[in-house]
Motif scaffolding. Structure first.
Motif, short mmCIF file in Angstrom:
data_model
loop_
_atom_site.label_atom_id
_atom_site.label_comp_id
_atom_site.label_asym_id
_atom_site.label_seq_id
_atom_site.Cartn_x
_atom_site.Cartn_y
_atom_site.Cartn_z
N ASP A 256 1.03 -1.17 0.00
CA ASP A 256 0.08 0.04 -0.01
C ASP A 256 0.98 1.18 0.11
O ASP A 256 0.53 2.27 -0.75
N ILE A 257 1.85 1.39 0.73
CA ILE A 257 2.71 2.45 0.91
C ILE A 257 3.52 2.33 -0.31
O ILE A 257 3.80 3.60 -1.01
N LEU A 258 4.20 1.46 -0.81
CA LEU A 258 4.91 1.72 -2.04
C LEU A 258 4.23 2.02 -2.89
O LEU A 258 4.69 2.83 -3.94
N LYS A 259 3.18 1.53 -3.26
CA LYS A 259 2.27 2.20 -4.56
C LYS A 259 2.00 3.81 -4.43
O LYS A 259 2.13 4.33 -5.53
N LYS A 260 1.76 4.19 -3.14
CA LYS A 260 1.70 5.55 -3.04
C LYS A 260 3.02 6.20 -3.41
O LYS A 260 3.02 7.34 -4.06
N MET A 261 4.09 5.54 -2.81
CA MET A 261 5.29 6.30 -3.13
C MET A 261 5.75 6.49 -4.78
O MET A 261 6.29 7.14 -5.04
N VAL A 262 5.57 5.22 -5.17
CA VAL A 262 5.63 5.15 -6.66
C VAL A 262 4.91 6.34 -7.35
O VAL A 262 5.45 6.87 -8.11
N ALA A 263 3.80 6.56 -7.02
CA ALA A 263 2.91 7.67 -7.65
C ALA A 263 3.13 9.01 -7.38
O ALA A 263 3.15 9.88 -8.26
N ASP A 264 3.73 9.13 -5.79
CA ASP A 264 4.21 10.57 -5.58
C ASP A 264 5.44 11.11 -5.63
O ASP A 264 5.87 12.14 -5.54
N GLU A 265 6.47 10.10 -5.79
CA GLU A 265 7.91 10.40 -5.60
C GLU A 265 8.51 9.75 -6.67
O GLU A 265 8.29 8.85 -7.23
N ALA A 266 9.90 10.37 -6.97
CA ALA A 266 10.78 9.83 -8.06
C ALA A 266 11.69 8.82 -7.19
O ALA A 266 12.64 9.32 -6.75
N LEU A 267 11.37 7.46 -7.59
CA LEU A 267 12.25 6.35 -6.77
C LEU A 267 12.97 6.09 -7.79
O LEU A 267 12.80 5.64 -8.97
N ASP A 268 14.45 5.75 -7.45
CA ASP A 268 15.68 5.24 -8.14
C ASP A 268 15.40 3.66 -7.93
O ASP A 268 15.45 3.23 -9.07
N ALA A 269 15.25 3.28 -6.82
CA ALA A 269 15.12 1.61 -6.69
C ALA A 269 14.57 1.32 -5.13
O ALA A 269 14.37 2.33 -4.48
N VAL A 270 14.30 0.03 -5.49
CA VAL A 270 13.42 -0.53 -4.22
C VAL A 270 14.12 -1.77 -3.77
O VAL A 270 14.65 -2.55 -4.54
N TRP A 271 14.34 -2.01 -2.46
CA TRP A 271 14.76 -3.29 -2.05
C TRP A 271 13.67 -3.93 -1.00
O TRP A 271 13.29 -3.04 -0.19
N ILE A 272 13.24 -5.01 -1.47
CA ILE A 272 12.24 -5.63 -0.55
C ILE A 272 12.75 -6.87 0.24
O ILE A 272 13.33 -7.56 -0.72
N ILE A 273 12.51 -7.01 1.31
CA ILE A 273 13.13 -8.12 2.27
C ILE A 273 12.17 -8.59 3.07
O ILE A 273 11.49 -7.74 3.96
N GLY A 274 11.98 -9.82 3.11
CA GLY A 274 10.81 -10.34 3.91
C GLY A 274 10.46 -11.75 3.38
O GLY A 274 10.90 -12.14 2.58
N PRO A 275 9.06 -12.22 3.95
CA PRO A 275 8.69 -13.38 3.54
C PRO A 275 8.22 -13.50 1.92
O PRO A 275 7.87 -12.25 1.39
N GLY A 276 8.44 -14.50 1.34
CA GLY A 276 8.18 -14.52 -0.15
C GLY A 276 6.80 -14.14 -0.59
O GLY A 276 6.94 -13.11 -1.59
N ILE A 277 5.90 -14.26 0.13
CA ILE A 277 4.52 -13.87 -0.42
C ILE A 277 4.51 -12.13 -0.23
O ILE A 277 3.90 -11.50 -0.98
#
Ligand code: FES
Length: 142
Positions: free
Chosen positions: A30-51
């Protein structure tokens, strides 16, 4: 976990809990979707459970945001010899222990990864029950 340390190391720390007990009531996607829409992101690292990594990585699908995940398949020798950490990335076999563990999130065969992670679920459950029955002293499982 490590909230103070993360707050010190980050410009901004957003906490999400799926039960609403702290921070955003919901999922990191939910948060990442909003950040992608609102900000210029260079890269994202996601760490956690597979799902979680799978679902969260959908937020940057069809964008130019490089998205990496740190895969956590079952590992045995950690040297690329046993094959237990085999994953499929962009249709190619990779070994997370020597080729990763970070990979392009949008190239991961998530269903295969999660199926392989469940290989020993029965044995893990049996081992946990044995631990609680014979070793654990918490008193909650008697
Ligand atoms: S853990 Fe054995 S090949 Fe990666």
């Amino acid at each position: 976990m490590l909230e103070d340390e993360l707050r010190e190391a980050c410009d901004e720390l957003v906490i999400c809990t799926d039960d609403g007990s702290k921070g955003h009531h919901g999922y990191p996607a939910d948060i990442l979707k909003k950040m992608v829409a609102d900000e210029a992101l260079d890269a994202v690292w996601i760490i956690g459970p597979g799902i979680m990594m799978k679902i969260t990585s959908f937020a940057t699908l069809n964008t130019n945001v490089k998205t990496f995940v740190s895969l956590n398949p079952i590992m045995v020798d950690g040297t690329g010899m046993c094959g237990s950490c085999r994953v499929t990335i962009a249709g190619e076999t990779k070994f997370a222990c020597v080729d990763g563990p970070e990979f392009d999130a949008h190239q991961v065969d998530w269903d295969e990864l999660m199926n392989r992670q469940r290989t020993y679920t029965g044995q893990e459950k049996e081992s946990l029950e044995h631990y609680h029955e014979h070793t654990c002293r918490c008193g909650e499982h008697k």
